[in-house]
Design a protein around this motif. Structure first.
Motif, short mmCIF file in Angstrom:
data_model
loop_
_atom_site.label_atom_id
_atom_site.label_comp_id
_atom_site.label_asym_id
_atom_site.label_seq_id
_atom_site.Cartn_x
_atom_site.Cartn_y
_atom_site.Cartn_z
N MET A 18 0.83 -1.18 0.00
CA MET A 18 0.00 0.00 0.00
C MET A 18 0.88 1.25 0.00
SD MET A 18 -1.34 0.09 3.96
CE MET A 18 -2.08 1.69 3.75
N SER A 19 0.40 2.33 -0.61
CA SER A 19 1.17 3.56 -0.68
C SER A 19 1.15 4.25 0.69
CB SER A 19 0.59 4.49 -1.73
OG SER A 19 -0.77 4.78 -1.44
N LEU A 20 2.29 4.87 1.03
CA LEU A 20 2.42 5.52 2.34
C LEU A 20 1.85 6.93 2.29
CD1 LEU A 20 6.05 4.46 3.33
CD2 LEU A 20 3.91 3.39 4.00
N THR A 21 1.28 7.34 3.42
CA THR A 21 0.80 8.71 3.55
C THR A 21 2.01 9.64 3.68
OG1 THR A 21 0.69 8.59 5.96
CG2 THR A 21 -1.26 7.88 4.71
N PRO A 22 1.83 10.95 3.42
CA PRO A 22 2.96 11.88 3.59
C PRO A 22 3.58 11.82 4.98
CG PRO A 22 1.18 12.95 2.40
CD PRO A 22 0.65 11.62 2.84
N GLN A 23 2.74 11.67 6.02
CA GLN A 23 3.29 11.57 7.37
C GLN A 23 4.11 10.30 7.55
OE1 GLN A 23 0.36 11.56 10.47
NE2 GLN A 23 1.81 12.09 12.07
N ALA A 24 3.62 9.17 6.99
CA ALA A 24 4.37 7.92 7.08
C ALA A 24 5.70 8.02 6.33
CB ALA A 24 3.53 6.77 6.52
N VAL A 25 5.71 8.74 5.21
CA VAL A 25 6.95 8.92 4.46
C VAL A 25 7.97 9.70 5.29
CG1 VAL A 25 7.96 10.07 2.44
CG2 VAL A 25 5.85 8.76 2.19
N ARG A 26 7.50 10.75 6.00
CA ARG A 26 8.41 11.52 6.84
C ARG A 26 8.99 10.66 7.96
NH1 ARG A 26 4.37 15.56 6.03
NH2 ARG A 26 3.36 14.98 7.98
N ILE A 27 8.14 9.85 8.60
CA ILE A 27 8.63 8.99 9.69
C ILE A 27 9.61 7.95 9.14
CG2 ILE A 27 7.91 7.26 11.38
CD1 ILE A 27 5.33 8.82 11.73
N LEU A 35 21.85 -4.07 18.21
CA LEU A 35 20.52 -4.60 18.50
C LEU A 35 19.45 -3.52 18.41
CD1 LEU A 35 18.74 -6.94 19.45
CD2 LEU A 35 19.30 -6.31 21.82
N CYS A 36 19.75 -2.33 18.89
CA CYS A 36 18.80 -1.22 18.80
C CYS A 36 18.57 -0.83 17.33
CB CYS A 36 19.29 -0.03 19.59
SG CYS A 36 19.22 -0.28 21.39
N GLY A 37 19.64 -0.90 16.53
CA GLY A 37 19.48 -0.64 15.10
C GLY A 37 18.55 -1.65 14.45
N VAL A 38 18.70 -2.94 14.84
CA VAL A 38 17.80 -3.98 14.32
C VAL A 38 16.36 -3.70 14.76
CG1 VAL A 38 17.24 -6.43 14.44
CG2 VAL A 38 19.61 -5.70 14.18
N THR A 39 16.18 -3.23 16.01
CA THR A 39 14.84 -2.89 16.49
C THR A 39 14.20 -1.80 15.65
OG1 THR A 39 15.53 -3.48 18.75
CG2 THR A 39 13.53 -2.15 18.51
N MET A 40 15.02 -0.81 15.25
CA MET A 40 14.49 0.23 14.37
C MET A 40 14.08 -0.34 13.01
SD MET A 40 17.18 3.33 15.05
CE MET A 40 17.76 3.73 16.69
N VAL A 41 14.87 -1.28 12.50
CA VAL A 41 14.53 -1.91 11.23
C VAL A 41 13.19 -2.65 11.34
CG1 VAL A 41 15.22 -3.68 9.55
CG2 VAL A 41 16.93 -2.11 10.48
N ILE A 42 12.98 -3.32 12.49
CA ILE A 42 11.69 -4.01 12.72
C ILE A 42 10.54 -3.00 12.68
CG2 ILE A 42 10.35 -5.32 14.42
CD1 ILE A 42 12.98 -6.61 15.31
N GLY A 43 10.81 -1.78 13.16
CA GLY A 43 9.77 -0.75 13.16
C GLY A 43 9.32 -0.34 11.77
N LEU A 44 10.11 -0.67 10.74
CA LEU A 44 9.70 -0.35 9.37
C LEU A 44 8.52 -1.21 8.91
CD1 LEU A 44 13.18 0.03 7.65
CD2 LEU A 44 11.57 1.87 8.19
N ALA A 45 8.39 -2.43 9.46
CA ALA A 45 7.33 -3.34 9.03
C ALA A 45 5.93 -2.79 9.32
CB ALA A 45 7.53 -4.71 9.67
N PRO A 46 5.61 -2.39 10.57
CA PRO A 46 4.28 -1.82 10.79
C PRO A 46 4.06 -0.51 10.03
CG PRO A 46 5.63 -1.60 12.76
CD PRO A 46 6.37 -2.51 11.85
N LEU A 47 5.16 0.20 9.75
CA LEU A 47 5.03 1.44 8.99
C LEU A 47 4.52 1.16 7.58
CD1 LEU A 47 5.50 4.47 9.31
CD2 LEU A 47 7.76 4.15 8.31
N ARG A 48 4.98 0.06 6.98
CA ARG A 48 4.51 -0.31 5.64
C ARG A 48 3.04 -0.69 5.65
NH1 ARG A 48 9.80 -2.59 5.25
NH2 ARG A 48 9.05 -4.57 6.10
N ARG A 49 2.53 -1.16 6.78
CA ARG A 49 1.11 -1.50 6.90
C ARG A 49 0.25 -0.29 7.27
NH1 ARG A 49 3.46 -5.72 9.99
NH2 ARG A 49 2.64 -4.74 11.90
N GLY A 50 0.90 0.86 7.46
CA GLY A 50 0.17 2.06 7.82
C GLY A 50 -0.04 2.23 9.31
#
Length: 405
Positions: free
Chosen positions: A1-10, A50-65
């Motif tokens: 799904m396409s990201l909203t402008p706010q999601a793109v900024r995050i 490990l914290c960097g990997v945690t941030m990478v994991i945070g990209l997954a819910p971002l793709r779902r909106g």
């Protein structure tokens, strides 16, 4: 799904923070290999990774909106780095304060209410912990074991990056607030204009109703009423003549019968102008079919029955079509007119297209007949669009929303 402008900024901020964490991991690994042989540094390097990997994991819910979950993963990673780094490499506590504050700054643009309060509260606690850990203890001895030039280099390299991210988030939030404020002001201005137009429209409706009443009164007085009065006078004369000249009386009665038919037609035409019975009994399509014969034009009908709707809606569409036909007959010098009617997308719509001489629409769109059409349709929540140009005919299009529930 396409990201909203706010999601793109995050997402951009997440990627920037991931890049900072990766760069810090590589630099600490290099320092461990080249200058400082410390197991604490190894553990710190692993924690940052490990914290960097945690941030990478945070990209997954971002793709779902799911912005809230993405920000939560990212905030946890930043808070974790801040506390661990300040506790082990105490010289880094000014840098870690920026990392601890970053989630609270970002949350002002993504959260509200209790969630925003929670982000701010946790960031304050983490900042306090960072300062205390950096200033009041050096249990690991890593700060003392790290040469001063390395400490200065690390602070000089990473402080601008984190400060830039904090500043970027503040700037973005400020721009969003300014845009929201500007949108609210524009909406308020638009509402004010709509309120003014509504007041003007109501005044025009009242004036039009008064004009219609005066017109009806004049038509009744000058037409049917005068004719009926003359019929009454003639009947009085015929009554007296029945005894003296029956044949003449019969001829006059025949003439009076014709006069009665004419008066009946005048009253019927006047009543149909107010609200034609065929409209209430059979609907829009049949009412338009029965109305077009009164116009001296070649008219083609493309009527797709829209079904039955509220009387005021049907009346608005019917009389707007008649107004457009009347304008075409009086002003356009048209030879042919196409009248279309239908329903779709939650509206009843109509079009009246003539092949007449046309006009400059911007100069005449405010004339009485067109204002009347706009007011009729606007009263039912609809709208009118008039397209014309000299020598290219005129297209009148209107629509009224219908309740599809």
């Amino acid at each position: 799904m396409s990201l909203t402008p706010q999601a793109v900024r995050i997402r951009r901020l997440l990627l920037a923070d991931i890049a900072v964490a990766l760069a810090a991991t590589l630099m600490m690994a290099a320092i461990r290999v080249l200058w400082i042989d410390s197991t604490v540094l190894v553990a710190l390097t692993a924690m940052v990774a490990l914290c960097g990997v945690t941030m990478v994991i945070g990209l997954a819910p971002l793709r779902r909106g799911d912005l809230q979950r993405a920000v939560l993963w990212w905030a946890g990673a930043n808070w974790g780095i801040a506390v661990v780094a300040a506790a082990t490499a105490t010289f880094s506590w000014p840098l870690m304060m920026l990392a601890a504050l970053l989630p609270a700054v970002l949350a002002t643009g993504t959260e509200q209410g209790r969630r925003l309060v929670a982000y701010v509260a946790v960031s304050v606690v983490v900042c306090t912990t960072v300062v205390l850990a950096g200033e009041l203890q050096d249990v690991t001895g890593l700060s003392e074991a790290t040469p001063a030039w390395i400490r200065r280099t690390l602070l000089a390299l990473f402080t601008p990056a984190l400060a830039a991210m904090v500043g970027l988030v503040v700037l973005q939030n400020s721009l969003r607030l300014q845009a929201a404020l500007s949108g609210a002001l524009d909406a308020q201005r638009e509402l004010g204009e709509q309120a003014d137009e509504l007041r003007r429209s109501r005044a025009r409706v009242v004036a039009a109703a008064d004009r219609e009443r005066r017109t009806i009164e004049r038509d009744l007085h000058d037409g049917a009423q005068q004719r009926l009065i003359s019929i009454g006078i003639a009947l009085s004369a015929v009554r007296s003549r029945c005894h003296t000249d029956p044949d003449a009386a019969m001829r006059e009665l025949e003439d009076l019968r014709d006069q009665v038919h004419i008066a009946h037609n005048e009253v019927r035409d006047l009543a149909q102008g107010l609200y034609p019975p065929v409209l209430s009994e059979h609907g829009l399509a049949e009412a338009l079919r029965s109305a077009v014969d009164r116009y001296p034009l070649r008219i083609t009908l493309d009527l797709r029955d829209p079904g039955r709707h509220l009387p005021e809606l049907e009346a608005a569409v019917y009389f707007c079509c008649l107004e457009a036909l009347q304008n075409a007959a009086k002003h356009s010098s048209a030879e042919h007119v196409l009248v279309s009617l239908g329903a779709g997308d939650g509206t009843v719509w109509f079009q009246v297209l003539d092949d007449g001489q046309g006009f400059v629409a911007d100069q005449t769109s405010g004339t009485g007949g067109m204002l009347s059409m706009r007011d009729r349709l606007g009263a039912s929540g609809g709208g009118l669009d008039i397209s014309s140009a000299p020598g290219r005919g005129t297209l009148v299009r209107g629509h009224v929303p219908v309740d599809v529930g």
